[in-house]
Design a protein around this motif. Structure first.
Motif, PDB file in Angstrom:
ATOM      1  N   CYS A   1      30.868  40.724 -22.453  1.00 18.89           N
ATOM      2  CA  CYS A   1      30.963  39.271 -22.596  1.00 18.89           C
ATOM      3  C   CYS A   1      32.421  38.842 -22.711  1.00 18.89           C
ATOM      4  O   CYS A   1      33.240  39.506 -23.350  1.00 18.89           O
ATOM      5  CB  CYS A   1      30.185  38.858 -23.844  1.00 18.89           C
ATOM      6  SG  CYS A   1      30.243  37.097 -24.182  1.00 18.89           S
TER       7      CYS A   1
ATOM      8  N   HIS B   1      33.545  36.451 -24.374  1.00 20.16           N
ATOM      9  CA  HIS B   1      33.885  35.917 -25.690  1.00 20.16           C
ATOM     10  C   HIS B   1      34.526  37.000 -26.546  1.00 20.16           C
ATOM     11  O   HIS B   1      35.738  37.065 -26.672  1.00 20.16           O
ATOM     12  CB  HIS B   1      32.612  35.349 -26.362  1.00 20.16           C
ATOM     13  CG  HIS B   1      32.842  34.803 -27.740  1.00 20.16           C
ATOM     14  ND1 HIS B   1      31.942  34.976 -28.756  1.00 20.16           N
ATOM     15  CD2 HIS B   1      33.878  34.100 -28.257  1.00 20.16           C
ATOM     16  CE1 HIS B   1      32.413  34.388 -29.852  1.00 20.16           C
ATOM     17  NE2 HIS B   1      33.591  33.853 -29.567  1.00 20.16           N
ATOM     18  N   ARG B   2      33.710  37.907 -27.059  1.00 23.24           N
ATOM     19  CA  ARG B   2      34.275  38.987 -27.871  1.00 23.24           C
ATOM     20  C   ARG B   2      33.630  40.321 -27.528  1.00 23.24           C
ATOM     21  O   ARG B   2      33.349  41.141 -28.388  1.00 23.24           O
ATOM     22  CB  ARG B   2      34.147  38.652 -29.352  1.00 23.24           C
ATOM     23  CG  ARG B   2      35.223  37.645 -29.791  1.00 23.24           C
ATOM     24  CD  ARG B   2      35.071  37.213 -31.228  1.00 23.24           C
ATOM     25  NE  ARG B   2      35.043  38.332 -32.140  1.00 23.24           N
ATOM     26  CZ  ARG B   2      34.497  38.279 -33.360  1.00 23.24           C
ATOM     27  NH1 ARG B   2      33.954  37.160 -33.781  1.00 23.24           N
ATOM     28  NH2 ARG B   2      34.508  39.340 -34.132  1.00 23.24           N
ATOM     29  N   ALA B   3      33.385  40.474 -26.226  1.00 21.31           N
ATOM     30  CA  ALA B   3      33.055  41.795 -25.674  1.00 21.31           C
ATOM     31  C   ALA B   3      31.680  42.320 -26.071  1.00 21.31           C
ATOM     32  O   ALA B   3      31.464  43.526 -26.083  1.00 21.31           O
ATOM     33  CB  ALA B   3      34.130  42.819 -26.001  1.00 21.31           C
ATOM     34  N   GLY B   4      30.746  41.400 -26.374  1.00 23.95           N
ATOM     35  CA  GLY B   4      29.371  41.862 -26.590  1.00 23.95           C
ATOM     36  C   GLY B   4      28.749  42.325 -25.284  1.00 23.95           C
ATOM     37  O   GLY B   4      29.316  42.185 -24.196  1.00 23.95           O
TER      38      GLY B   4
ATOM     39  N   CYS C   1      24.389  37.317 -23.829  1.00 23.83           N
ATOM     40  CA  CYS C   1      25.095  38.185 -24.770  1.00 23.83           C
ATOM     41  C   CYS C   1      24.312  38.265 -26.076  1.00 23.83           C
ATOM     42  O   CYS C   1      23.875  37.249 -26.629  1.00 23.83           O
ATOM     43  CB  CYS C   1      26.502  37.653 -25.030  1.00 23.83           C
ATOM     44  SG  CYS C   1      27.406  38.671 -26.220  1.00 23.83           S
TER      45      CYS C   1
ATOM     46  N   TYR D   1      25.458  39.036 -28.938  1.00 21.37           N
ATOM     47  CA  TYR D   1      26.282  38.838 -30.143  1.00 21.37           C
ATOM     48  C   TYR D   1      26.213  37.381 -30.600  1.00 21.37           C
ATOM     49  O   TYR D   1      25.787  37.080 -31.715  1.00 21.37           O
ATOM     50  CB  TYR D   1      27.709  39.269 -29.815  1.00 21.37           C
ATOM     51  CG  TYR D   1      28.601  39.553 -31.002  1.00 21.37           C
ATOM     52  CD1 TYR D   1      28.184  39.345 -32.317  1.00 21.37           C
ATOM     53  CD2 TYR D   1      29.891  40.057 -30.800  1.00 21.37           C
ATOM     54  CE1 TYR D   1      29.018  39.620 -33.381  1.00 21.37           C
ATOM     55  CE2 TYR D   1      30.731  40.337 -31.861  1.00 21.37           C
ATOM     56  CZ  TYR D   1      30.292  40.115 -33.150  1.00 21.37           C
ATOM     57  OH  TYR D   1      31.124  40.384 -34.201  1.00 21.37           O
ATOM     58  N   HIS D   2      26.603  36.429 -29.733  1.00 22.13           N
ATOM     59  CA  HIS D   2      26.573  35.011 -30.130  1.00 22.13           C
ATOM     60  C   HIS D   2      25.817  34.148 -29.139  1.00 22.13           C
ATOM     61  O   HIS D   2      25.854  32.931 -29.213  1.00 22.13           O
ATOM     62  CB  HIS D   2      27.998  34.467 -30.288  1.00 22.13           C
ATOM     63  CG  HIS D   2      28.888  35.306 -31.129  1.00 22.13           C
ATOM     64  ND1 HIS D   2      29.772  36.221 -30.593  1.00 22.13           N
ATOM     65  CD2 HIS D   2      29.010  35.411 -32.488  1.00 22.13           C
ATOM     66  CE1 HIS D   2      30.426  36.853 -31.570  1.00 22.13           C
ATOM     67  NE2 HIS D   2      29.973  36.378 -32.730  1.00 22.13           N
ATOM     68  N   GLY D   3      25.180  34.779 -28.149  1.00 27.01           N
ATOM     69  CA  GLY D   3      24.257  34.045 -27.293  1.00 27.01           C
ATOM     70  C   GLY D   3      24.836  33.365 -26.075  1.00 27.01           C
ATOM     71  O   GLY D   3      24.144  32.560 -25.440  1.00 27.01           O
ATOM     72  N   TRP D   4      26.066  33.648 -25.696  1.00 25.70           N
ATOM     73  CA  TRP D   4      26.558  33.078 -24.436  1.00 25.70           C
ATOM     74  C   TRP D   4      25.684  33.600 -23.294  1.00 25.70           C
ATOM     75  O   TRP D   4      25.297  34.786 -23.276  1.00 25.70           O
ATOM     76  CB  TRP D   4      28.008  33.483 -24.185  1.00 25.70           C
ATOM     77  CG  TRP D   4      29.025  32.770 -25.045  1.00 25.70           C
ATOM     78  CD1 TRP D   4      28.811  32.139 -26.235  1.00 25.70           C
ATOM     79  CD2 TRP D   4      30.420  32.649 -24.762  1.00 25.70           C
ATOM     80  NE1 TRP D   4      29.977  31.625 -26.729  1.00 25.70           N
ATOM     81  CE2 TRP D   4      30.990  31.914 -25.845  1.00 25.70           C
ATOM     82  CE3 TRP D   4      31.249  33.060 -23.728  1.00 25.70           C
ATOM     83  CZ2 TRP D   4      32.345  31.608 -25.896  1.00 25.70           C
ATOM     84  CZ3 TRP D   4      32.615  32.758 -23.778  1.00 25.70           C
ATOM     85  CH2 TRP D   4      33.143  32.029 -24.851  1.00 25.70           C
TER      86      TRP D   4
HETATM   87 FE1  FES Z   1      29.297  37.375 -26.414  1.00 22.85          FE
HETATM   88 FE2  FES Z   1      30.218  36.278 -28.595  1.00 22.85          FE
HETATM   89  S1  FES Z   1      30.645  38.244 -27.821  1.00 22.85           S
HETATM   90  S2  FES Z   1      28.785  35.476 -27.214  1.00 22.85           S
END
Ligand code: FES
Length: 277
Positions: free
Chosen positions: A78, A80-83, A97, A99-102
């Motif tokens: 991802c 965002h932060r690599a989820g 993702c 992790y935070h749903g992107w």
């Molecule tokens: Fe993917 Fe935050 S790491 S939404």
């Protein structure tokens, strides 16, 4: 390290470090594996729109999708932060993702990002999963991590024409097996690249093949070895449609295609440390 002599009559065994040095394996990851076409799966895994599967190449997690008929590959990371945006395999309309749903569409574009509305200088349209190149060769899917890698057809310019009479596109996946081999990956490849060992190691195969007619042809980044089946032999490889010859393709650096009449066995040699594959 000794250079490899171009004159085969002066060939010698490479130094032991060529097969045992962990630093060399690290260098191979970027100089060899990332800059070549790597087998990643079978076309049937992406047969229908929405099909996806995940895998890894070296240490890189990847996801492959059928985006309305277009086969695409992405780093499974991802923005965002690599989820992780996909797990396992299946059918989906979105890569979400965990992790935070992107959520990304199957072309890799970011479509939803929860609670990001007030963020400054944030535009979903600017954000896409990082792509990897994908190529379908017969029933096999290949990917190239480094964007500077030449296209598949430029990388193996004479391969498609050589394989055209063999009907690879008709092959369907039957089974997959893993073998864990206590060997540097290059030892395995080198063994494949010579038929010299056949009489001693494979006596049953040797009785079927005409060893004296064994041929090795060098192509651009690939090698073809073949041998006709001995006249009058009840060949394991003969199906009545052809002469029963066996074809052994090696594709730089680590893929082997063993082709008999009606059968394709694909070997992929994946390093698992410097002394295992
Ligand atoms: Fe993917 Fe935050 S790491 S939404």
């Amino acid at each position: 390290m000794q250079p490899i002599h171009a004159d085969i009559t002066r060939a010698s065994t490479p130094e032991p470090a060529f097969y045992t040095d962990p630093a060399l394996l690290l260098a191979e990851e970027t100089a060899v594996f990332a800059r070549s076409w790597q087998f990643v799966g079978h076309a049937s895994q992406l047969a229908r729109p929405g099909d996806y599967f995940t895998t890894t190449l070296g240490r890189e997690p990847l996801v492959f999708v059928n985006d309305d008929g277009v086969l695409r590959g992405f780093f499974n990371v991802c923005r965002h932060r690599a989820g992780t945006v996909a797990v396992g395999c299946g059918r989906t309309k979105r890569l979400v993702c965990r992790y935070h749903g992107w959520a990304y569409d199957l072309s890799g574009r970011l479509r939803t990002a929860p609670e990001m509305e007030g963020a400054q200088d944030f535009d979903k349209a600017d954000i896409k999963l990082a792509p990897v190149a994908v190529h379908q060769f017969g029933p096999l899917l290949f990917a190239a991590l480094d964007p500077t890698t030449p296209s598949f057809d430029d990388f193996y310019p004479d391969l498609s024409a050589r394989c055209a009479p063999l009907g690879l596109e008709r092959m369907q996946h039957f089974m997959t097996r893993d073998f864990h081999v206590a060997s540097n990956w290059k030892i395995y490849v080198e063994n494949f690249l010579e038929g010299y060992h056949i009489p001693a190691v494979h006596p049953a195969l040797n009785r079927e093949l005409d060893y004296r007619a064994y041929v090795t042809e060098l192509g651009k980044r690939h090698v073809l070895q073949y041998a006709p089946v001995q006249a009058g032999t009840a060949s394991l490889y003969r199906d009545g449609a052809g002469d029963g010859s066996a074809y052994y393709f090696w594709l730089h650096p680590n893929v082997m295609l063993n082709i008999y009449e009606g059968l394709l066995q694909t070997n992929v040699v994946i390093p698992d440390g410097v002394d295992r594959c």
